[in-house]
Design a protein around this motif. Structure first.
Motif, PDB file in Angstrom:
ATOM      1  N   ILE A 317     -24.117 -92.518 -53.043  1.00  0.00           N
ATOM      2  CA  ILE A 317     -22.974 -92.010 -53.788  1.00  0.00           C
ATOM      3  C   ILE A 317     -23.310 -90.604 -54.280  1.00  0.00           C
ATOM      4  N   GLU A 318     -22.373 -89.672 -54.137  1.00  0.00           N
ATOM      5  CA  GLU A 318     -22.636 -88.284 -54.495  1.00  0.00           C
ATOM      6  C   GLU A 318     -22.711 -88.099 -56.005  1.00  0.00           C
ATOM      7  N   SER A 319     -21.809 -88.712 -56.724  1.00  0.00           N
ATOM      8  CA  SER A 319     -21.825 -88.615 -58.185  1.00  0.00           C
ATOM      9  C   SER A 319     -21.454 -89.970 -58.761  1.00  0.00           C
ATOM     10  N   ARG A 320     -22.053 -90.291 -59.870  1.00  0.00           N
ATOM     11  CA  ARG A 320     -21.831 -91.592 -60.487  1.00  0.00           C
ATOM     12  C   ARG A 320     -20.365 -91.760 -60.883  1.00  0.00           C
ATOM     13  N   LYS A 321     -19.797 -92.933 -60.556  1.00  0.00           N
ATOM     14  CA  LYS A 321     -18.431 -93.256 -60.969  1.00  0.00           C
ATOM     15  C   LYS A 321     -18.419 -94.054 -62.262  1.00  0.00           C
ATOM     16  N   LEU A 322     -19.354 -94.996 -62.367  1.00  0.00           N
ATOM     17  CA  LEU A 322     -19.377 -95.892 -63.518  1.00  0.00           C
ATOM     18  C   LEU A 322     -20.731 -95.852 -64.208  1.00  0.00           C
ATOM     19  N   HIS A 323     -20.669 -96.012 -65.500  1.00  0.00           N
ATOM     20  CA  HIS A 323     -21.861 -96.273 -66.292  1.00  0.00           C
ATOM     21  C   HIS A 323     -21.729 -97.671 -66.867  1.00  0.00           C
ATOM     22  N   SER A 324     -22.852 -98.293 -67.117  1.00  0.00           N
ATOM     23  CA  SER A 324     -22.880 -99.470 -67.970  1.00  0.00           C
ATOM     24  C   SER A 324     -23.594 -99.050 -69.247  1.00  0.00           C
ATOM     25  N   LEU A 325     -23.493 -99.871 -70.251  1.00  0.00           N
ATOM     26  CA  LEU A 325     -24.202 -99.566 -71.491  1.00  0.00           C
ATOM     27  C   LEU A 325     -25.696 -99.424 -71.215  1.00  0.00           C
ATOM     28  N   ARG A 326     -26.196-100.241 -70.293  1.00  0.00           N
ATOM     29  CA  ARG A 326     -27.631-100.192 -69.980  1.00  0.00           C
ATOM     30  C   ARG A 326     -28.003 -98.901 -69.265  1.00  0.00           C
ATOM     31  N   GLY A 335     -30.565 -95.533 -77.955  1.00  0.00           N
ATOM     32  CA  GLY A 335     -30.509 -96.984 -77.994  1.00  0.00           C
ATOM     33  C   GLY A 335     -29.125 -97.528 -77.714  1.00  0.00           C
ATOM     34  N   ALA A 336     -29.092 -98.712 -77.088  1.00  0.00           N
ATOM     35  CA  ALA A 336     -27.814 -99.308 -76.688  1.00  0.00           C
ATOM     36  C   ALA A 336     -26.903 -99.567 -77.886  1.00  0.00           C
ATOM     37  N   LYS A 337     -27.460 -99.981 -79.010  1.00  0.00           N
ATOM     38  CA  LYS A 337     -26.634-100.287 -80.176  1.00  0.00           C
ATOM     39  C   LYS A 337     -25.919 -99.051 -80.701  1.00  0.00           C
ATOM     40  N   VAL A 338     -26.623 -97.923 -80.718  1.00  0.00           N
ATOM     41  CA  VAL A 338     -26.003 -96.671 -81.171  1.00  0.00           C
ATOM     42  C   VAL A 338     -24.949 -96.226 -80.169  1.00  0.00           C
ATOM     43  N   LEU A 339     -25.307 -96.244 -78.886  1.00  0.00           N
ATOM     44  CA  LEU A 339     -24.352 -95.843 -77.854  1.00  0.00           C
ATOM     45  C   LEU A 339     -23.081 -96.683 -77.913  1.00  0.00           C
ATOM     46  N   ASN A 354     -17.866-109.142 -75.138  1.00  0.00           N
ATOM     47  CA  ASN A 354     -19.111-109.905 -75.210  1.00  0.00           C
ATOM     48  C   ASN A 354     -19.874-109.936 -73.882  1.00  0.00           C
ATOM     49  N   ARG A 355     -19.530-109.055 -72.967  1.00  0.00           N
ATOM     50  CA  ARG A 355     -20.274-108.995 -71.715  1.00  0.00           C
ATOM     51  C   ARG A 355     -21.701-108.481 -71.964  1.00  0.00           C
ATOM     52  N   PRO A 356     -22.651-108.821 -71.085  1.00  0.00           N
ATOM     53  CA  PRO A 356     -23.999-108.260 -71.228  1.00  0.00           C
ATOM     54  C   PRO A 356     -23.969-106.748 -71.027  1.00  0.00           C
ATOM     55  N   GLU A 410     -19.822 -95.595 -89.720  1.00  0.00           N
ATOM     56  CA  GLU A 410     -20.750 -95.410 -90.815  1.00  0.00           C
ATOM     57  C   GLU A 410     -22.189 -95.752 -90.448  1.00  0.00           C
ATOM     58  N   LYS A 411     -22.373 -96.695 -89.510  1.00  0.00           N
ATOM     59  CA  LYS A 411     -23.717 -97.127 -89.163  1.00  0.00           C
ATOM     60  C   LYS A 411     -24.477 -96.101 -88.327  1.00  0.00           C
ATOM     61  N   VAL A 412     -23.772 -95.141 -87.759  1.00  0.00           N
ATOM     62  CA  VAL A 412     -24.436 -94.115 -86.963  1.00  0.00           C
ATOM     63  C   VAL A 412     -25.145 -93.147 -87.907  1.00  0.00           C
ATOM     64  N   LYS A 413     -26.457 -93.032 -87.746  1.00  0.00           N
ATOM     65  CA  LYS A 413     -27.250 -92.222 -88.670  1.00  0.00           C
ATOM     66  C   LYS A 413     -27.243 -90.736 -88.320  1.00  0.00           C
TER      67      LYS A 413
END
Length: 623
Positions: A317-326, A335-339, A354-356, A410-413
């Protein structure tokens, strides 16, 4: 004793060379190897399809060239080490040569009946040896196992083998329940008979179509035993009903299959099983499979977070179409929680998703700026240090929306853009004159706000409007060093203080229009204000007692009237319970345009009457 050729050879229909040889041997009451020797060749050479041996066979049997060509076309001729030509097309040898010999017992019983009950008239049809054939279309009978032999010399001594199973065939012991031919059965039978095909498949080889149908069918019948699905023909039939309708139908079913990927381990090789594995390895270089491989690859690129340059099914693939949180966590180092908090706020997916983490997917291009920006954000201490502001000054600027954090979570530092703070300091101090450290006629912006009971946003706007002189305190850099002349501050703020109570008392219970705008997802205050000033939303203009600035406020009745006329993605999501991305897709599908009379831009706001069909379609009727 040398046997003379028979004067009237048996009729041929879809018969193989070895079956015909067996029938000739039965006529002479001899074995096929002995008859081959009498023909001036050997059974071994005929099995090897030696050209001279085949010519000797044709000469002895008195077969015309066109008859011999037909016989060989149903037999299958070698075309290299692992290929064969069959009915004018290429196949892999495994698709036509199996140790298990199958056929229709009803056909063989009819053959015997026409010759007075003799098994010598039984003819093995060529299409029965096809791995992807399952049914006799003429008798609606499944193809059944007659015998199995790993050695070709034994397997293709057809006369001898038929004598061994003759009793079972004639007695009906091999008969099975009949079933109606499927569209796949009829298509394959006709295509092999004379090549006729008026479907989308006409330009694709039979081997490719039948193989693809088997592999896709096994995926479609997820949960059913693959061997049973293959043997019964249900796999081929299920896939054929899709494939015959062309690329759009295949693309649609691929996406439906991809939607099964909800677990942490649901990668393409697992979801698409053997279909993916075979197209990835065994048939990777087979150009005839390219159209189907391309469709599957496009599906994978559209449903899995494949990185740029990563190869799938032979192409990268030339350029990414999708990202996952991971994958976003891996690429950004955040970190995944901040993202996740940033992405939920931006609408990439919902907070209750609630997906992984590897299946929380979002559009990589749409959110690329956000992902690039998050690692550059800083916390309040770094922000204050960069812009030379005190803690209270930064809080005041934030509360007045003069400086807006990149996120309101608010939780984002680390919510701050340093460039925003530096740009504000540069702007406000651009025309600042030097002010001595002990000069009492000047004061910091925050002290001026407290003394005059004026919001900091009002003084900042006055600086921008050139209504206040600006100084820079000697020895103090950044925002805290910016000072204002007290007398000028008093002159500007005195009239505002006198108007506070009178302006505000008439609108108790009202809310700032900017607050209402943010609550419906229109975070740009200017957009909502343009909507008011154009007369599309009712509001009252007053003097804010805290900031001293003119502002629009809306009563509960004004807000209700807005919701009666208009919707946004935020209000639609609250009203229907559906995710913003789902609603955005439905709006795009219905080609509903944002509210934009005479080309005016009011952002992503829609007339309620325009989206009413969508609301009705996604909100279930009450019982």
């Amino acid at each position: 004793m040398t046997l003379l050729p028979i004067s009237s050879p048996p009729p041929i229909h879809r018969e193989t060379l070895y079956s015909y040889l067996g029938r000739l041997a039965a006529v002479w009451h001899t074995e096929a190897p002995d008859l081959a020797k009498d023909m001036g060749t050997s059974f071994k050479l005929l099995l090897a399809q030696d050209e001279a041996a085949i010519e000797a066979f044709a000469d002895w049997a008195g077969l015309q060239p066109e008859v011999m060509a037909e016989l060989l076309s149903w037999t299958g001729l070698r075309a290299g080490n692992v290929r064969m030509t069959f009915r004018g097309e290429l196949y892999t040898s495994r698709a036509l040569r199996s140790p298990i010999m199958r056929g229709c017992p009803i056909c063989l019983k009819e053959d015997a009946a026409q010759a007075g009950g003799s098994s010598a008239a039984m003819a093995m049809r060529g299409h029965w040896q096809m791995r992807e054939a399952h049914l006799c279309v003429q008798h609606h009978h499944p193809l059944v196992r007659f015998w199995e032999a790993s050695t070709p010399k034994v397997r293709f001594d057809i006369g001898a083998r038929l004598q061994e199973v003759e009793d079972n065939i004639l007695s009906g012991a091999l008969d099975c329940p009949r079933r109606k031919p499927t569209a796949y059965d009829l298509w394959l039978d006709r295509r092999l008979e004379d090549g006729f095909d008026d479907t989308w498949l006409k330009d694709h080889p039979v081997f490719v179509i039948t193989t693809f149908c088997r592999l896709l069918g096994e995926v479609l019948l997820n949960g059913q035993d693959p061997m049973q699905a293959r043997a019964s023909g249900s796999a081929h039939s299920a896939a054929f009903n899709v494939v015959v309708n062309g690329e759009d139908a295949i693309r649609k079913v691929f996406n439906q299959i991809a939607s099964r990927a909800t677990g942490a381990l649901d990668e393409p090789y697992k979801i698409f099983g053997n279909l993916f594995a075979r197209l990835q390895r065994e048939y990777l270089e087979d150009q005839d499979f390219h159209p189907f491989r391309d469709l599957l690859r496009d599906c994978i690129f559209s449903n899995w977070p494949i990185a740029a340059g990563e190869e799938v099914l032979g192409k990268a693939i030339e350029s990414r179409k999708l990202h996952s949180l991971r994958t976003a966590e891996k690429e950004t180092g955040i970190g995944a929680k901040v993202l996740e908090q940033f992405l939920v706020e931006a609408g990439a997916f919902s907070a209750d998703d609630n997906r992984p983490s590897n299946r929380k997917l979002f559009d990589a291009r749409a959110y690329s700026d956000l992902l690039n920006e998050i690692p550059t954000l800083v916390g309040p201490i770094a922000m204050r240090e960069a812009m030379g502001a005190t803690r209270q000054e930064l809080i005041a600027l934030r509360d007045a929306d003069v400086l807006v954090p990149r996120t309101q979570v608010e939780k984002v530092k680390k919510p701050w853009r340093i460039n925003d703070g530096l740009a504000l300091v540069t702007e406000l101090s651009a025309s600042a004159a030097p002010v001595d450290a002990g000069e009492n006629a000047w004061e910091t912006i925050l002290l001026a706000c407290k003394r005059s009971e004026t919001d900091i946003a009002h003084l900042v706007q006055a600086i921008r409007d050139k209504r206040l002189s600006v100084g820079q305190r000697a020895g103090v850099s950044g925002f805290h060093g910016i000072v204002l002349r007290k007398s000028e501050v008093d002159r500007i703020t005195a009239p505002l203080r006198r108007a506070k109570e009178a302006s505000y008392s008439d609108l108790s219970g009202s809310a700032p229009a900017a607050t209402v705008g943010r609550s419906v997802g229109l975070r740009n205050a200017g957009t909502f204000q343009r909507l008011i000033e154009a007369g599309h939303v009712p509001a009252r203009q007053i003097m804010n007692p805290r900031t001293g600035r003119s502002q629009y406020r809306m009563t509960p009745e004004d807000i209700a009237l807005f919701h009666e006329r208009f919707v946004t993605l935020t209000t639609l999501s609250d009203e229907t319970g559906r995710h913003r991305n789902t609603l955005r897709g439905l709006i795009a599908e219905q080609r509903i345009e944002p509210f934009s009379p005479e080309g005016q831009d009011f952002g992503a706001i829609y007339r309620r009457e325009d989206v009413a069909p969508i609301i009705r379609s996604v909100v279930p009727l009450a019982n």
